[in-house]
Design an enzyme around this catalytic site. Structure first.
Site, PDB file in Angstrom:
ATOM      1  N   LYS A   9      43.287  51.792  39.108  1.00  0.00           N
ATOM      2  CA  LYS A   9      42.248  51.238  38.228  1.00  0.00           C
ATOM      3  C   LYS A   9      41.048  52.198  38.168  1.00  0.00           C
ATOM      4  O   LYS A   9      40.961  53.159  38.952  1.00  0.00           O
ATOM      5  CB  LYS A   9      41.835  49.856  38.748  1.00  0.00           C
ATOM      6  CG  LYS A   9      42.972  48.827  38.672  1.00  0.00           C
ATOM      7  CD  LYS A   9      42.491  47.440  39.117  1.00  0.00           C
ATOM      8  CE  LYS A   9      43.610  46.417  39.031  1.00  0.00           C
ATOM      9  NZ  LYS A   9      43.142  45.054  39.409  1.00  0.00           N
ATOM     10  N   TYR A  49      46.535  41.797  30.470  1.00  0.00           N
ATOM     11  CA  TYR A  49      46.047  40.694  31.292  1.00  0.00           C
ATOM     12  C   TYR A  49      46.103  39.359  30.551  1.00  0.00           C
ATOM     13  O   TYR A  49      45.370  38.428  30.899  1.00  0.00           O
ATOM     14  CB  TYR A  49      44.621  40.989  31.775  1.00  0.00           C
ATOM     15  CG  TYR A  49      44.572  41.899  32.995  1.00  0.00           C
ATOM     16  CD1 TYR A  49      45.326  41.616  34.136  1.00  0.00           C
ATOM     17  CD2 TYR A  49      43.757  43.027  33.024  1.00  0.00           C
ATOM     18  CE1 TYR A  49      45.275  42.440  35.258  1.00  0.00           C
ATOM     19  CE2 TYR A  49      43.696  43.856  34.141  1.00  0.00           C
ATOM     20  CZ  TYR A  49      44.462  43.544  35.262  1.00  0.00           C
ATOM     21  OH  TYR A  49      44.410  44.351  36.378  1.00  0.00           O
ATOM     22  N   ASN A 112      39.542  46.280  42.755  1.00  0.00           N
ATOM     23  CA  ASN A 112      40.508  46.309  43.857  1.00  0.00           C
ATOM     24  C   ASN A 112      41.523  47.454  43.735  1.00  0.00           C
ATOM     25  O   ASN A 112      42.656  47.357  44.176  1.00  0.00           O
ATOM     26  CB  ASN A 112      41.184  44.939  44.042  1.00  0.00           C
ATOM     27  CG  ASN A 112      41.896  44.479  42.788  1.00  0.00           C
ATOM     28  OD1 ASN A 112      41.950  45.205  41.797  1.00  0.00           O
ATOM     29  ND2 ASN A 112      42.438  43.289  42.830  1.00  0.00           N
ATOM     30  N   HIS A 115      46.657  48.191  40.375  1.00  0.00           N
ATOM     31  CA  HIS A 115      47.437  47.101  39.793  1.00  0.00           C
ATOM     32  C   HIS A 115      48.910  47.361  40.045  1.00  0.00           C
ATOM     33  O   HIS A 115      49.358  48.502  40.003  1.00  0.00           O
ATOM     34  CB  HIS A 115      47.226  47.013  38.272  1.00  0.00           C
ATOM     35  CG  HIS A 115      48.283  46.177  37.602  1.00  0.00           C
ATOM     36  ND1 HIS A 115      48.229  44.811  37.587  1.00  0.00           N
ATOM     37  CD2 HIS A 115      49.454  46.516  37.010  1.00  0.00           C
ATOM     38  CE1 HIS A 115      49.324  44.343  36.990  1.00  0.00           C
ATOM     39  NE2 HIS A 115      50.081  45.362  36.622  1.00  0.00           N
ATOM     40  N   GLU A 126      55.207  45.224  31.236  1.00  0.00           N
ATOM     41  CA  GLU A 126      54.090  46.163  31.410  1.00  0.00           C
ATOM     42  C   GLU A 126      54.532  47.609  31.187  1.00  0.00           C
ATOM     43  O   GLU A 126      53.781  48.397  30.601  1.00  0.00           O
ATOM     44  CB  GLU A 126      53.477  45.962  32.809  1.00  0.00           C
ATOM     45  CG  GLU A 126      52.799  44.596  32.916  1.00  0.00           C
ATOM     46  CD  GLU A 126      52.409  44.194  34.334  1.00  0.00           C
ATOM     47  OE1 GLU A 126      52.633  44.987  35.282  1.00  0.00           O
ATOM     48  OE2 GLU A 126      51.879  43.076  34.496  1.00  0.00           O
TER      49      GLU A 126
HETATM   50  P1  RTP Z   1      46.648  42.875  39.432  1.00  0.00           P
HETATM   51  O1  RTP Z   1      47.268  42.012  38.342  1.00  0.00           O
HETATM   52  O2  RTP Z   1      45.423  43.587  38.983  1.00  0.00           O
HETATM   53  O3  RTP Z   1      47.670  43.772  40.060  1.00  0.00           O
HETATM   54  O4  RTP Z   1      46.160  41.942  40.611  1.00  0.00           O
HETATM   55  P2  RTP Z   1      46.940  40.725  41.265  1.00  0.00           P
HETATM   56  O5  RTP Z   1      48.275  40.535  40.614  1.00  0.00           O
HETATM   57  O6  RTP Z   1      46.903  40.930  42.733  1.00  0.00           O
HETATM   58  O7  RTP Z   1      45.983  39.520  40.899  1.00  0.00           O
HETATM   59  P3  RTP Z   1      45.937  38.624  39.574  1.00  0.00           P
HETATM   60  O8  RTP Z   1      45.939  37.207  39.977  1.00  0.00           O
HETATM   61  O9  RTP Z   1      46.972  39.074  38.585  1.00  0.00           O
HETATM   62  O10 RTP Z   1      44.498  38.950  39.002  1.00  0.00           O
HETATM   63  C1  RTP Z   1      44.269  40.071  38.180  1.00  0.00           C
HETATM   64  C2  RTP Z   1      42.966  40.712  38.553  1.00  0.00           C
HETATM   65  O11 RTP Z   1      41.912  39.842  38.209  1.00  0.00           O
HETATM   66  C3  RTP Z   1      40.838  40.024  39.115  1.00  0.00           C
HETATM   67  N1  RTP Z   1      40.467  38.749  39.685  1.00  0.00           N
HETATM   68  N2  RTP Z   1      39.230  38.367  39.775  1.00  0.00           N
HETATM   69  N3  RTP Z   1      36.878  36.874  40.213  1.00  0.00           N
HETATM   70  C4  RTP Z   1      38.044  36.395  40.630  1.00  0.00           C
HETATM   71  O12 RTP Z   1      38.145  35.368  41.229  1.00  0.00           O
HETATM   72  C5  RTP Z   1      39.247  37.177  40.341  1.00  0.00           C
HETATM   73  N4  RTP Z   1      40.487  36.802  40.602  1.00  0.00           N
HETATM   74  C6  RTP Z   1      41.278  37.827  40.178  1.00  0.00           C
HETATM   75  C7  RTP Z   1      41.290  40.964  40.205  1.00  0.00           C
HETATM   76  O13 RTP Z   1      40.730  42.244  39.973  1.00  0.00           O
HETATM   77  C8  RTP Z   1      42.799  40.986  40.029  1.00  0.00           C
HETATM   78  O14 RTP Z   1      43.341  42.229  40.411  1.00  0.00           O
HETATM   79 MG    MG Z   2      48.536  40.395  38.545  1.00  0.00          MG
END
Ligand code: RTP
Ligand code: MG
Length: 148
Positions: A9, A49, A112, A115, A126
């Protein structure tokens, strides 16, 4: 062979950890099938997203992921989807174990570092969003019996 979509990212690019992250997946034994440094257009970010469209942080998420270049990658190998997610660590870096990418380099959930696709369906979707077929390279890696 299973493939996944991984992306350093904008914060990871700014923190100079592209090489470190690529290195971890290489050392693990996975094979790089495609990679590019790119800026994500807003429409692509919204598609990528899309599952989070109704979440309160959607706007911030799209703004962040389009705020600077990302390093998009396709990696392949046995169980690469789930294993890459383990190597990334928990979504919120404060909960991510040391030794994971987010555990070692991340501080906040909004930034973070990396991705990774969360399922076989997400991986196909994706990879298709970010890469044209001709941008992916099929090649034989001279692995021996110690690697597989
Ligand atoms: P990613 O898709 O980026 O790989 O991350 P992930 O699967 O671990 O998490 P996901 O639930 O898909 O969430 C996507 C991204 O959204 C941001 N996020 N912010 N403010 C919040 O509570 C919150 N929750 C999620 C994070 O940057 C996450 O990577
Ligand atoms: Mg995710």
């Amino acid at each position: 062979m299973e493939k996944t979509f991984l992306m350093v990212k904008p914060d990871g690019v700014q923190r100079n950890v592209i090489g470190e992250i690529v290195s971890r997946f290489e050392r693990k034994g996975f094979q790089l099938a495609g990679a590019k440094l790119m800026s994500i257009p807003a429409e692509l970010a919204e598609q990528h997203y899309g599952e989070h469209k109704e979440r309160p942080f959607f706007g911030e998420l799209v703004e962040f992921i389009t705020s600077g270049p990302v390093f998009a990658m396709v990696w392949q190998g046995e169980n690469v989807i789930a294993t890459a997610r383990q190597m990334m660590g928990a979504t919120n870096p404060k909960d991510a174990a040391p030794g994971t990418i987010r555990g070692d380099f991340g501080l906040t959930v909004g930034k973070n570092i990396i991705h990774g696709s969360d399922s076989p369906e997400s991986a196909v979707r994706e990879i298709g969003l970010f890469f044209k077929e001709e941008e992916l390279v099929e090649y034989t890696k001279l692995m021996n019996e110690w690697a597989y």
